[in-house]
Design a protein around this motif. Structure first.
Motif, PDB file in Angstrom:
ATOM      1  N   ALA A 186       3.378  -0.188   5.711  1.00  0.00           N
ATOM      2  CA  ALA A 186       2.531  -0.215   4.518  1.00  0.00           C
ATOM      3  C   ALA A 186       2.836  -1.412   3.622  1.00  0.00           C
ATOM      4  O   ALA A 186       1.998  -1.801   2.800  1.00  0.00           O
ATOM      5  N   SER A 187       4.015  -1.999   3.779  1.00  0.00           N
ATOM      6  CA  SER A 187       4.423  -3.114   2.917  1.00  0.00           C
ATOM      7  C   SER A 187       4.049  -4.477   3.477  1.00  0.00           C
ATOM      8  O   SER A 187       4.257  -5.493   2.815  1.00  0.00           O
ATOM      9  N   ALA A 242      -9.845  10.548   2.860  1.00  0.00           N
ATOM     10  CA  ALA A 242     -11.035   9.697   2.896  1.00  0.00           C
ATOM     11  C   ALA A 242     -10.734   8.440   3.707  1.00  0.00           C
ATOM     12  O   ALA A 242     -10.324   7.416   3.171  1.00  0.00           O
ATOM     13  N   ARG A 243     -10.882   8.545   5.015  1.00  0.00           N
ATOM     14  CA  ARG A 243     -10.760   7.406   5.934  1.00  0.00           C
ATOM     15  C   ARG A 243      -9.476   6.596   5.746  1.00  0.00           C
ATOM     16  O   ARG A 243      -9.512   5.427   5.352  1.00  0.00           O
ATOM     17  N   PRO A 244      -8.332   7.166   6.016  1.00  0.00           N
ATOM     18  CA  PRO A 244      -7.084   6.397   5.923  1.00  0.00           C
ATOM     19  C   PRO A 244      -7.040   5.292   6.975  1.00  0.00           C
ATOM     20  O   PRO A 244      -7.679   5.390   8.028  1.00  0.00           O
ATOM     21  N   LYS A 245      -6.265   4.267   6.689  1.00  0.00           N
ATOM     22  CA  LYS A 245      -6.133   3.131   7.598  1.00  0.00           C
ATOM     23  C   LYS A 245      -5.315   3.486   8.831  1.00  0.00           C
ATOM     24  O   LYS A 245      -5.624   3.059   9.949  1.00  0.00           O
ATOM     25  N   PHE A 246      -4.248   4.279   8.644  1.00  0.00           N
ATOM     26  CA  PHE A 246      -3.321   4.556   9.748  1.00  0.00           C
ATOM     27  C   PHE A 246      -2.699   5.927   9.532  1.00  0.00           C
ATOM     28  O   PHE A 246      -2.125   6.191   8.475  1.00  0.00           O
ATOM     29  N   VAL A 247      -2.826   6.793  10.541  1.00  0.00           N
ATOM     30  CA  VAL A 247      -2.284   8.151  10.478  1.00  0.00           C
ATOM     31  C   VAL A 247      -1.312   8.355  11.627  1.00  0.00           C
ATOM     32  O   VAL A 247      -1.651   8.134  12.796  1.00  0.00           O
ATOM     33  N   LYS A 273      -7.164   9.041  -1.026  1.00  0.00           N
ATOM     34  CA  LYS A 273      -7.546   7.735  -0.509  1.00  0.00           C
ATOM     35  C   LYS A 273      -6.332   6.919  -0.064  1.00  0.00           C
ATOM     36  O   LYS A 273      -6.434   5.703   0.111  1.00  0.00           O
ATOM     37  N   SER A 274      -5.206   7.569   0.126  1.00  0.00           N
ATOM     38  CA  SER A 274      -4.004   6.866   0.573  1.00  0.00           C
ATOM     39  C   SER A 274      -4.266   6.202   1.927  1.00  0.00           C
ATOM     40  O   SER A 274      -4.751   6.856   2.851  1.00  0.00           O
ATOM     41  N   PRO A 275      -3.943   4.928   2.078  1.00  0.00           N
ATOM     42  CA  PRO A 275      -4.263   4.228   3.328  1.00  0.00           C
ATOM     43  C   PRO A 275      -3.344   4.588   4.494  1.00  0.00           C
ATOM     44  O   PRO A 275      -3.770   4.559   5.649  1.00  0.00           O
ATOM     45  N   MET A 279       0.835  -1.184   0.000  1.00  0.00           N
ATOM     46  CA  MET A 279       0.000   0.000   0.000  1.00  0.00           C
ATOM     47  C   MET A 279       0.881   1.250   0.000  1.00  0.00           C
ATOM     48  O   MET A 279       2.001   1.226   0.493  1.00  0.00           O
ATOM     49  N   SER A 280       0.357   2.334  -0.534  1.00  0.00           N
ATOM     50  CA  SER A 280       1.151   3.547  -0.650  1.00  0.00           C
ATOM     51  C   SER A 280       1.142   4.346   0.649  1.00  0.00           C
ATOM     52  O   SER A 280       0.230   4.231   1.464  1.00  0.00           O
ATOM     53  N   VAL A 281       2.175   5.164   0.817  1.00  0.00           N
ATOM     54  CA  VAL A 281       2.303   6.064   1.961  1.00  0.00           C
ATOM     55  C   VAL A 281       2.242   7.495   1.449  1.00  0.00           C
ATOM     56  O   VAL A 281       2.999   7.865   0.539  1.00  0.00           O
ATOM     57  N   LEU A 282       1.354   8.288   2.018  1.00  0.00           N
ATOM     58  CA  LEU A 282       1.299   9.710   1.727  1.00  0.00           C
ATOM     59  C   LEU A 282       2.105  10.452   2.785  1.00  0.00           C
ATOM     60  O   LEU A 282       1.868  10.266   3.987  1.00  0.00           O
TER      61      LEU A 282
END
Length: 299
Positions: A245-246, A136-141, A114-116, A1-4
């Motif tokens: 993220a990986s 939009a509702r990221p998985k982890f901030v 939408k970056s998780p 998954m990508s990281v912003l």
């Protein structure tokens, strides 16, 4: 998954007792983005001036970093100049020129919203909140902070902390935030402010995690020589987020090992000026140091 990753993209002029290097690629987002790029796709959001060297843009792209969210505006790039003493834990700021960063408002492209995984690197908490408002509702901030915001923007910082999954700060900042000298009491107080995970950085002494599974003491990778520690903390949290993220599974399952990877990437940062050594590192080199660190800490 990508990281912003959102933060500062800067030019750093760094002086130590042994050498001096002007206008190196730096900034919290730069160090974090390169560190995270060893593990997967990264999207960088920041701002630079039209004086920003094109070679640095090629360096970002060479690490596979998505620059759609990097604004290039007329004017000068944020420039920081600092000098370290013989004890690399001590430095003083010689010059800070905000340039185009002074009016920076991070605007996320649609593809970034939408970056998780989201890393709010060290910028004003009002800007960090502005980024979250676009997500939009990221998985982890996770967010990093510093003593400046504790001094001049505490109310905004407290609002931000309530919205985070994880907060990263150093030990003196944790003491300032909680008014507690005892690290473990401070961790408990920070949890009550909102975040499920709290990481306290301790420089060459490593870091401490407090999570639902208890406390974890993460060592720093031992170095024989530190050339320049600028950006090590950003590299640590960038490597941590890139690794998270990986991986498959829950954050709880992976965050301790993610901290080890972050610690190792930060060790490469300290071995050169700016990003010079980090950008020469390979995933294979990172894995070798992770194995070494496991041997050093297993009993």
């Amino acid at each position: 998954m990508s990281v912003l990753i959102v933060g500062t993209t800067a030019l750093d002029s760094i002086k130590t007792p042994k050498a001096e290097n002007p206008r190196l690629l730096g900034g919290s987002a730069s160090h974090a983005a390169v560190a995270a790029s060893f593990f997967g796709p990264v999207k960088l959001v920041g701002v630079v001036g039209d004086d920003f060297p094109r070679g640095y843009l090629r360096l970002y792209r060479g690490h596979g970093i998505d620059l759609e969210g990097l604004q290039i505006l007329p004017g000068r790039t944020f420039h920081w100049s600092g000098e370290y003493e013989a004890n690399m834990n001590r430095r003083r700021t010689l010059l800070t020129e905000l340039g185009v960063f002074e009016t920076f408002t991070p605007t996320l492209p649609n593809s970034h919203q939408k970056s998780p995984f989201v890393l709010l690197a060290n910028i004003a908490p009002s800007l960090q909140q502005h980024v979250l408002n676009q997500m939009a509702r990221p998985k982890f901030v996770i967010a990093d902070t510093m003593d400046l915001w504790l001094n001049i923007a505490l109310a905004e910082l407290l609002k931000l902390i309530r919205r985070l999954d994880a907060l990263v700060l150093n030990d003196s900042e944790a003491q300032q935030l909680t008014k507690e000298d005892n690290l473990f009491i401070a961790l408990g107080k920070i949890h009550k402010l909102g975040p499920k995970y709290v990481i306290i950085k301790q420089g060459s002494h490593g870091s401490v995690l407090s999570s639902p599974r208890g406390v974890f003491l993460c060592p720093a990778y031992p170095l024989r020589q530190v050339v320049d520690p600028t950006g090590a903390g950003d590299s640590f949290v960038g490597g941590l987020m890139g690794y998270l993220a990986s991986t498959k599974g829950s954050i709880d399952d992976n965050i301790r090992r993610a901290m080890i990877y972050g610690s190792v990437v930060a060790s490469f940062c300290c071995e050169g000026f700016g990003l010079q050594q980090t950008t020469r590192t390979t995933r294979a080199g990172i894995e070798r140091r992770v194995r070494e660190l496991e041997k050093l800490t297993r009993f």
